[in-house]
Design a protein around this motif. Structure first.
Motif, PDB file in Angstrom:
ATOM      1  N   VAL A  79      14.087   3.345  -7.479  1.00  0.00           N
ATOM      2  CA  VAL A  79      13.728   3.686  -8.867  1.00  0.00           C
ATOM      3  C   VAL A  79      12.563   4.657  -8.977  1.00  0.00           C
ATOM      4  N   ASN A  80      11.664   4.619  -8.029  1.00  0.00           N
ATOM      5  CA  ASN A  80      10.570   5.599  -7.998  1.00  0.00           C
ATOM      6  C   ASN A  80       9.920   5.609  -6.611  1.00  0.00           C
ATOM      7  N   GLY A  81       8.990   6.514  -6.428  1.00  0.00           N
ATOM      8  CA  GLY A  81       8.355   6.670  -5.123  1.00  0.00           C
ATOM      9  C   GLY A  81       7.444   5.501  -4.771  1.00  0.00           C
ATOM     10  N   THR A  82       6.791   4.940  -5.780  1.00  0.00           N
ATOM     11  CA  THR A  82       5.895   3.805  -5.538  1.00  0.00           C
ATOM     12  C   THR A  82       6.686   2.616  -4.994  1.00  0.00           C
ATOM     13  N   ALA A  83       7.862   2.376  -5.578  1.00  0.00           N
ATOM     14  CA  ALA A  83       8.728   1.286  -5.116  1.00  0.00           C
ATOM     15  C   ALA A  83       9.189   1.549  -3.674  1.00  0.00           C
ATOM     16  N   LEU A 105      -8.463  10.004  -0.559  1.00  0.00           N
ATOM     17  CA  LEU A 105      -8.057  11.108  -1.428  1.00  0.00           C
ATOM     18  C   LEU A 105      -6.536  11.146  -1.504  1.00  0.00           C
ATOM     19  N   THR A 106      -6.000  10.410  -2.484  1.00  0.00           N
ATOM     20  CA  THR A 106      -4.552  10.352  -2.688  1.00  0.00           C
ATOM     21  C   THR A 106      -4.287   9.980  -4.132  1.00  0.00           C
ATOM     22  N   PHE A 107      -3.023  10.024  -4.529  1.00  0.00           N
ATOM     23  CA  PHE A 107      -2.632   9.515  -5.837  1.00  0.00           C
ATOM     24  C   PHE A 107      -2.667   7.985  -5.765  1.00  0.00           C
ATOM     25  N   VAL A 108      -2.990   7.353  -6.855  1.00  0.00           N
ATOM     26  CA  VAL A 108      -3.245   5.903  -6.886  1.00  0.00           C
ATOM     27  C   VAL A 108      -2.054   5.073  -6.389  1.00  0.00           C
ATOM     28  N   ALA A 109      -0.835   5.647  -6.440  1.00  0.00           N
ATOM     29  CA  ALA A 109       0.358   4.900  -6.015  1.00  0.00           C
ATOM     30  C   ALA A 109       0.261   4.437  -4.565  1.00  0.00           C
ATOM     31  N   THR A 110      -0.355   5.226  -3.698  1.00  0.00           N
ATOM     32  CA  THR A 110      -0.472   4.831  -2.289  1.00  0.00           C
ATOM     33  C   THR A 110      -1.246   3.524  -2.173  1.00  0.00           C
ATOM     34  N   PRO A 167      -0.454   7.928   6.321  1.00  0.00           N
ATOM     35  CA  PRO A 167      -0.921   9.277   5.978  1.00  0.00           C
ATOM     36  C   PRO A 167      -0.138   9.834   4.804  1.00  0.00           C
ATOM     37  N   MET A 168      -0.766  10.723   4.048  1.00  0.00           N
ATOM     38  CA  MET A 168      -0.114  11.340   2.876  1.00  0.00           C
ATOM     39  C   MET A 168      -0.260  12.854   3.012  1.00  0.00           C
ATOM     40  N   HIS A 169       0.850  13.563   2.752  1.00  0.00           N
ATOM     41  CA  HIS A 169       0.849  15.023   2.904  1.00  0.00           C
ATOM     42  C   HIS A 169       0.443  15.666   1.577  1.00  0.00           C
ATOM     43  N   GLU A 193       4.944   7.103   6.356  1.00  0.00           N
ATOM     44  CA  GLU A 193       4.443   8.337   5.728  1.00  0.00           C
ATOM     45  C   GLU A 193       4.638   8.300   4.218  1.00  0.00           C
ATOM     46  N   ASP A 194       3.564   8.569   3.499  1.00  0.00           N
ATOM     47  CA  ASP A 194       3.702   8.830   2.071  1.00  0.00           C
ATOM     48  C   ASP A 194       4.045  10.313   1.944  1.00  0.00           C
ATOM     49  N   ALA A 195       5.358  10.587   1.929  1.00  0.00           N
ATOM     50  CA  ALA A 195       5.843  11.968   1.855  1.00  0.00           C
ATOM     51  C   ALA A 195       6.284  12.301   0.430  1.00  0.00           C
ATOM     52  N   ALA A 196       5.699  11.591  -0.537  1.00  0.00           N
ATOM     53  CA  ALA A 196       6.075  11.760  -1.949  1.00  0.00           C
ATOM     54  C   ALA A 196       5.923  13.207  -2.413  1.00  0.00           C
ATOM     55  N   GLU A 197       4.940  13.912  -1.822  1.00  0.00           N
ATOM     56  CA  GLU A 197       4.653  15.277  -2.281  1.00  0.00           C
ATOM     57  C   GLU A 197       5.241  16.325  -1.354  1.00  0.00           C
ATOM     58  N   SER A 198       5.917  15.903  -0.271  1.00  0.00           N
ATOM     59  CA  SER A 198       6.223  16.873   0.786  1.00  0.00           C
ATOM     60  C   SER A 198       7.711  17.024   1.095  1.00  0.00           C
ATOM     61  N   LEU A 217       9.674   9.147  -0.330  1.00  0.00           N
ATOM     62  CA  LEU A 217       9.708  10.358  -1.159  1.00  0.00           C
ATOM     63  C   LEU A 217       9.625   9.956  -2.632  1.00  0.00           C
ATOM     64  N   SER A 218       9.245  10.915  -3.481  1.00  0.00           N
ATOM     65  CA  SER A 218       9.265  10.693  -4.932  1.00  0.00           C
ATOM     66  C   SER A 218      10.044  11.815  -5.609  1.00  0.00           C
ATOM     67  N   PHE A 219      10.814  11.447  -6.621  1.00  0.00           N
ATOM     68  CA  PHE A 219      11.524  12.437  -7.445  1.00  0.00           C
ATOM     69  C   PHE A 219      11.069  12.331  -8.889  1.00  0.00           C
ATOM     70  N   ASN A 222       7.447  15.701 -12.020  1.00  0.00           N
ATOM     71  CA  ASN A 222       6.532  16.791 -11.646  1.00  0.00           C
ATOM     72  C   ASN A 222       6.626  17.177 -10.170  1.00  0.00           C
ATOM     73  N   LYS A 223       7.519  16.534  -9.422  1.00  0.00           N
ATOM     74  CA  LYS A 223       7.618  16.825  -7.988  1.00  0.00           C
ATOM     75  C   LYS A 223       8.543  18.031  -7.751  1.00  0.00           C
ATOM     76  N   VAL A 224       8.762  18.429  -6.481  1.00  0.00           N
ATOM     77  CA  VAL A 224       9.539  19.660  -6.239  1.00  0.00           C
ATOM     78  C   VAL A 224      10.981  19.552  -6.723  1.00  0.00           C
TER      79      VAL A 224
END
Ligand SMILES: *Cc1c(COP(=O)(O)O)cnc(C)c1O
Length: 393
Positions: A79-83, A105-110, A167-169, A193-198, A217-219, A222-224
């Motif tokens: 349902v989302n990247g946090t899940a 230094l990351t988004f709070v979801a991590t 780690p988060m990219h 890996e928190d690859a939500a942004e990568s 990953l996150s979709f 606002n992601k790619v």
């Protein structure tokens, strides 16, 4: 405010505007989704099929095509990247009273995903070269505080098990995965890996998210690429992928009519409607990434002559998706940062600073941490600027 502060702020706003060319009063957002492919066709097809929810052909198709794109054996969509991150942590065995090493230094979801498991985040510092976790500093920190017992790693200061390293990219720029994987192996700490942004970022030719035991990953919009809301779990371990599928679908045992479940689990699966959007977005992704790369090149050229900051380029040996284009100020003067954000936003150019580091948030203020001087500094020097692929003229 000093004249040099104002001068740099104006210069930054003008330089961004020279690349993205705002039209009249239209606001240039940070990252906008783009639906120029078969999104409508596939979403309507899903509606017509009446399979809009928990099962459907688009879910299977999206999982297969996503795994292919990322060069991993399996992808399980959520349902989302946090899940997705939450499940990754559970699957490597993170649980109550454990500690998980994540960048401050990351988004709070991590950090939140760690907290959902009942574990406590343990904050690691970042480095300027990648904006992500600093493996050298982490190695020295672990030498100081960690010990191995019975195949696990423990924090000698808190007595808790260190059950994961995440780690988060940052903004799509890959971290130094080779060194972090060595640390993970040396200390028997599983890596997620928190690859939500990568999505679309590569470390030495291999897609991010496929290095750890699992990757998320996150979709989000606002992601790619987006599925409205959504995420995915990546892994090369088929057994783990099967577990991920099971635990994200209420641990329901397959049967034509019986409702039997064999553990407490989650309703985290991605609906077919969202997967339909995802399949169409993924078809557009290579072209979209190519345009984002061009946009980053334009920014790099435009900012090359501007003193007092630099445009953040992909780390050596890596290909970044340039999710969010980023400026790094030389000075950590708060007035300078504010002046630039003011000037850009006054010129209808959305720009924003980095997240507040996690150790500064009230709910994580008491979490264990190492010295976080670089993360604190970076948080006062980073500025995200408009990055949508459609901004390329
Ligand atoms: C976007 C993001 C996530 C997950 O976000 P969702 O909105 O839950 O999809 C996790 N970690 C980082 C670093 C992110 O940027």
């Amino acid at each position: 405010m000093s004249s040099s502060t104002t001068a740099l702020a104006d210069k930054v706003a003008q330089t961004i505007a020279s690349v993205v060319r705002p039209v009249d009063d239209a606001f240039v957002p940070l990252h906008e989704p783009e639906f120029s492919g078969r999104e409508r066709d596939y979403v309507l097809d899903a509606i017509d099929s009446t399979f809009v929810s928990s099962v459907g052909a688009y879910v299977d198709r999206f999982e297969e095509e996503l795994a292919d794109f990322c060069g991993v054996k399996r992808a399980v969509v959520t349902v989302n990247g946090t899940a997705a991150l939450h499940i990754c942590l559970l699957l490597v065995g993170v649980g109550r009273k454990d500690e998980v090493i994540i960048p401050s230094l990351t988004f709070v979801a991590t950090a939140n995903a760690v907290a959902y498991t009942g574990a406590v985040p343990h904050f690691a510092d970042s480095e300027e070269a990648t904006l992500g976790m600093d493996p050298d500093k982490l190695a020295a920190h672990l030498d100081r505080i960690a010990e191995q017992r019975g195949g696990s790693c423990y924090n000698r200061e808190t007595g808790r098990r260190i059950a994961g390293i995440v780690p988060m990219h940052t903004y799509g720029h890959p971290v130094r995965l080779t060194e972090l994987m060595e640390l993970s192996k040396k200390w028997s700490i599983p890596m997620v890996e928190d690859a939500a942004e990568s999505l679309g970022s590569y470390h030495r030719g291999k897609h991010t998210g496929g290095f750890g035991m699992l990757g998320a990953l996150s979709f989000n919009g606002n992601k790619v690429m987006t599925t409205g809301g959504g995420g995915a779990i990546l892994t090369n371990d088929s057994a783990l992928a099967d577990c991920a599928k099971h635990i994200t679908t209420t641990a329901k045992l397959p049967h034509r009519w019986r409702y039997d479940h064999d553990q407490i689990a989650y309703n985290y699966r991605m609906p077919n409607l969202n997967a339909a959007l995802g399949v169409a977005q993924l078809e557009q992704l290579p072209e979209s990434l190519a345009r984002k790369r061009k946009l980053a090149e334009r920014y790099a050229e435009a900012f090359a002559g501007v003193e007092g900051l630099r445009f953040v380029a992909e780390p050596a040996g890596c290909t970044s998706n340039y999710w969010l284009n980023t400026l790094l100020l030389e000075s950590s003067d708060e007035a300078q940062l504010e002046a630039i954000l003011d000037a850009a936003n006054a010129n209808h150019i959305m720009s924003r600073p980095a997240w507040s580091p996690m150790h500064q948030l009230p709910m994580y203020a008491d979490s264990p941490k190492m010295n976080l001087a670089v993360a604190d500094g970076l948080a006062r020097r980073l500025i995200n600027i408009p990055s949508s692929p459609q901004l390329l003229h």
